[in-house]
Design an enzyme around this catalytic site. Sequence first.
Site, mmCIF file in Angstrom:
data_model
loop_
_atom_site.group_PDB
_atom_site.id
_atom_site.type_symbol
_atom_site.label_atom_id
_atom_site.label_comp_id
_atom_site.label_asym_id
_atom_site.label_seq_id
_atom_site.Cartn_x
_atom_site.Cartn_y
_atom_site.Cartn_z
ATOM 1 N N HIS A 11 -31.511 -33.969 97.009
ATOM 2 C CA HIS A 11 -32.119 -34.088 95.662
ATOM 3 C C HIS A 11 -32.002 -35.499 95.091
ATOM 4 O O HIS A 11 -32.668 -35.832 94.119
ATOM 5 C CB HIS A 11 -31.459 -33.118 94.674
ATOM 6 C CG HIS A 11 -31.623 -31.681 95.038
ATOM 7 N ND1 HIS A 11 -32.861 -31.104 95.228
ATOM 8 C CD2 HIS A 11 -30.698 -30.699 95.266
ATOM 9 C CE1 HIS A 11 -32.693 -29.821 95.555
ATOM 10 N NE2 HIS A 11 -31.394 -29.568 95.594
ATOM 11 N N ASP A 20 -28.183 -21.973 101.545
ATOM 12 C CA ASP A 20 -28.432 -21.129 100.372
ATOM 13 C C ASP A 20 -29.724 -20.337 100.570
ATOM 14 O O ASP A 20 -30.088 -19.503 99.748
ATOM 15 C CB ASP A 20 -28.483 -21.963 99.075
ATOM 16 C CG ASP A 20 -29.230 -23.269 99.238
ATOM 17 O OD1 ASP A 20 -29.905 -23.453 100.276
ATOM 18 O OD2 ASP A 20 -29.126 -24.125 98.342
ATOM 19 N N TYR A 71 -23.828 -21.534 99.051
ATOM 20 C CA TYR A 71 -22.818 -21.261 98.017
ATOM 21 C C TYR A 71 -22.145 -19.900 98.141
ATOM 22 O O TYR A 71 -21.296 -19.569 97.347
ATOM 23 C CB TYR A 71 -23.453 -21.456 96.628
ATOM 24 C CG TYR A 71 -24.111 -22.812 96.554
ATOM 25 C CD1 TYR A 71 -23.344 -23.967 96.428
ATOM 26 C CD2 TYR A 71 -25.489 -22.953 96.726
ATOM 27 C CE1 TYR A 71 -23.931 -25.226 96.441
ATOM 28 C CE2 TYR A 71 -26.080 -24.206 96.738
ATOM 29 C CZ TYR A 71 -25.298 -25.332 96.604
ATOM 30 O OH TYR A 71 -25.882 -26.582 96.634
ATOM 31 N N HIS A 100 -33.667 -24.924 97.998
ATOM 32 C CA HIS A 100 -34.221 -25.773 96.936
ATOM 33 C C HIS A 100 -35.115 -26.847 97.543
ATOM 34 O O HIS A 100 -34.861 -27.296 98.661
ATOM 35 C CB HIS A 100 -33.107 -26.480 96.153
ATOM 36 C CG HIS A 100 -32.151 -25.551 95.490
ATOM 37 N ND1 HIS A 100 -31.028 -25.077 96.128
ATOM 38 C CD2 HIS A 100 -32.149 -25.011 94.242
ATOM 39 C CE1 HIS A 100 -30.366 -24.275 95.297
ATOM 40 N NE2 HIS A 100 -31.029 -24.214 94.149
ATOM 41 N N ASP A 123 -18.419 -26.225 83.819
ATOM 42 C CA ASP A 123 -19.868 -26.379 83.820
ATOM 43 C C ASP A 123 -20.443 -25.264 84.682
ATOM 44 O O ASP A 123 -20.342 -25.287 85.910
ATOM 45 C CB ASP A 123 -20.251 -27.752 84.387
ATOM 46 C CG ASP A 123 -21.764 -27.969 84.437
ATOM 47 O OD1 ASP A 123 -22.521 -26.962 84.409
ATOM 48 O OD2 ASP A 123 -22.193 -29.123 84.521
ATOM 49 N N ASP A 136 -33.031 -25.801 103.289
ATOM 50 C CA ASP A 136 -32.320 -25.437 102.058
ATOM 51 C C ASP A 136 -33.278 -24.632 101.176
ATOM 52 O O ASP A 136 -34.490 -24.776 101.281
ATOM 53 C CB ASP A 136 -31.910 -26.735 101.344
ATOM 54 C CG ASP A 136 -30.952 -26.518 100.175
ATOM 55 O OD1 ASP A 136 -29.762 -26.780 100.331
ATOM 56 O OD2 ASP A 136 -31.414 -26.106 99.088
#
Length: 341
Positions: A146, A276, A316, A185, A31, A183
């Site tokens: 999230h 990240d 990451y 995001h 994925d 973060d």
Amino acid sequence: VFCFAQSVAMASGTVLIYDEEMTTHKLLWSDPICDIEVPERLSSSYEQLKCYHLVERCVHVPAREGSEEEILLVHSSEHLEVAKSTQTMNEEELKRVSENYDAFFFHPNTYRCARLAVGATLQLVDSVMSGKGRNGMALVRPPGHHSQRNAANGFCLFNNVAIAAEYAKLKYGLQRILIVDWDVHHGQGTQYIFEEDPSVLYFSWHRYEHQEFWPSLKESDYDAVGLGKGKGFNINLPWNKVGMGNSDYLAAFFHVLLPVAFEFDPELVIVSSGYDSGIGDPEGQMNATPEVFAHLTHFLMQLANGKLCVILEGGYHLKSLAESVCMTVKTLLGDPVPQIT
């Protein structure tokens, strides 16, 4: 005087929580979206802490499993049951359940790891609130910010930080908790959970690009400020371009977050600490160097009498992640912050 000195000495250490078992949650099929959330994110961060001799300077507290009751402080019983049911599934079934969510994967050990992530976060809150340590960091996987009341999302199964905030309110009677989400995001899960809650001030900066960047939500924009009683207690700082650097991050803290944070006067600060947002990360594409996280941490240590709990979220690029984790822990330990470019 003696008693006072003793209590200060008690709360002088930096707590580090890590359990290798959280590296067993991994992607079993191909994925391209999920393949960056690898076990090495944890192990390489921990190895780098050892390499800099930071592990031995910290107070060790073991992780524990979060209880069902604790998970239900934030999540629905349906969500808990789905997560639980995946422990006995084969790969085909795991894949099928994972497809019900946006960017999430189940492994037979995911439920156990997610419970450890919750428990490690709560152990850190207990350590800091009870004076076992002044502050600390929990290296956890899967991340949390999230995940929503009823859904896994964006690599996250249970919302570790949101559960920690609810737990701290319940157990320690706290009335003001600051959650800082650095973060790259938007932690929309955390925003939804505390949207109407004035006891939790949530701040997030995130890559947004006029709603082009995941999770691509209208409610990740600057005008989402909370609802009802919680109005004014949600602060989003959407970055509309990549390449943000140290000075941008410091400006965001100086001009947006810190003035509000000092006025709010939190009794506990929890960081949704995704790296990240650091240089080299394929997700963030930002230019802030690991040193900036030392400075951000240092500023937050001036709040809540230094009661600061840092919980790992994303990150990451393994080298950038590990260096940034080390910068954060060094600062928590009281080392001088490095000069910044």
